[in-house]
Design a protein around this motif. Sequence first.
Motif, PDB file in Angstrom:
ATOM      1  N   VAL A   1      80.709  15.032 -13.912  1.00  0.00           N
ATOM      2  CA  VAL A   1      80.677  15.231 -12.458  1.00  0.00           C
ATOM      3  C   VAL A   1      80.951  16.698 -12.127  1.00  0.00           C
TER       4      VAL A   1
ATOM      5  N   ARG B   1      78.455  19.447 -10.271  1.00  0.00           N
ATOM      6  CA  ARG B   1      78.897  20.152  -9.067  1.00  0.00           C
ATOM      7  C   ARG B   1      78.774  21.672  -9.248  1.00  0.00           C
TER       8      ARG B   1
ATOM      9  N   TYR C   1      74.633  13.659  -9.042  1.00  0.00           N
ATOM     10  CA  TYR C   1      76.042  13.724  -8.637  1.00  0.00           C
ATOM     11  C   TYR C   1      76.480  12.389  -8.046  1.00  0.00           C
TER      12      TYR C   1
ATOM     13  N   ALA D   1      76.737   9.799 -10.895  1.00  0.00           N
ATOM     14  CA  ALA D   1      77.862  10.042 -11.799  1.00  0.00           C
ATOM     15  C   ALA D   1      79.192   9.802 -11.099  1.00  0.00           C
ATOM     16  N   PHE D   2      79.298  10.214  -9.837  1.00  0.00           N
ATOM     17  CA  PHE D   2      80.553  10.028  -9.101  1.00  0.00           C
ATOM     18  C   PHE D   2      80.828   8.539  -8.900  1.00  0.00           C
TER      19      PHE D   2
ATOM     20  N   TRP E   1      82.093   7.163 -12.024  1.00  0.00           N
ATOM     21  CA  TRP E   1      83.484   7.594 -12.220  1.00  0.00           C
ATOM     22  C   TRP E   1      84.442   6.697 -11.447  1.00  0.00           C
TER      23      TRP E   1
ATOM     24  N   ALA F   1      85.463  18.204  -8.548  1.00  0.00           N
ATOM     25  CA  ALA F   1      84.458  17.181  -8.300  1.00  0.00           C
ATOM     26  C   ALA F   1      83.907  17.281  -6.892  1.00  0.00           C
TER      27      ALA F   1
END
Length: 372
Positions: free
Chosen positions: A66, A70, A280, A283-284, A287, A372
Amino acid sequence: MAYWLVSLPLVNRRKDAAWELLQEKSSTYSSNYKLEIPELRVGTLDTLMALSDELIKTNTFIENVVAKIRRQVLEVGGSIAVGGLKVDGLPAEAYITKFKWEEAKYPVRRPLKETVDKISESVGRIEDELKVKISEYNALKSALSAATRKAGGSLAVRDINTVVKQDQVVDSENLVSLFVIVSKHSVKEWEGCYETLSSYVVPRSSKCVSEDNDYMLMSVVLFKRVVDDFKAGARSKGYQVREYVAADSGSDLSAAQSEALRKDVGGKKAVLEQWCKTAYGEAFSAWMHSLSIRLFVESILRYGLPPAFQAAVVRPKDKIEAKLRAVMAEAFGGDAKSAHWKDDGGSSAFASLAGDAESQPYVSLTMSMDTA
């Protein structure tokens, strides 16, 4: 900025009582949000213990991916692009506080190990694709940078193919043009000596092809058989001798090709930025799901079965994190301490199995938003 994902022991066996206690004790120091984690498939105790260790590595890996995405968005799009990043249509901070488990993507009845593996594999594919796209973009940037260097700079370092035209070049069976970089302070000296630098130099053949603030590019025509002698004589006077290489040899880029390359770089940059924005969000989200799984696993290991805890997202106010920790420790380390918290060497059977999820009298994970 950081968010705490916490799992609180129940108060009088009631979730609402635990939530009310959190609000009562910490509202001065934080903003709190309920975190709804579904009752996931637990499996065996051995599986949970192994998964606890694996999740530490998995969460660190995803956090790093992440952060990489970014940073790439910041590089290609600047701070405005970073500020526009979204996760499921929401800013990252709002996504955390309004998190909802994606049942369609991660069925709760699936074994937790399989879910964690799926999350890790999907983020791994994102990282691999990121590396490829960055490599392609950097290769184009490097090619453009090299072309720009050749086309720019002073004549002392510039590629003469960018200034010499084909009709300024003599290249016959016997004669050839050479090009010499001459300091403007030495032009008169050059005009007086170039015919004597070797034999068989065509008289009065020197012409100025291009100039900048410090140098002039002079052409001279001579017989091919004395090229080496002329170069040696010119070097002895401190002149730089250049040879023209026809553009059709493929060794240089034309102005049109350079412009096309510049457009390619701009297009690749836009594509990379858009891809990173999408990646992003994916992936976030992965997470946040992975952290939720870890919070659930650590809660089972800390509090036991059946699952009985109140999960929450805590957003500490600036510069009072230590005070907030103390308040929460006092609130949730009382009656719960004997059952869930190591004190003077004693612990419950489950509590002794819990991982290193930030030693507090409740389960706590930190989600740092600084990168992040």
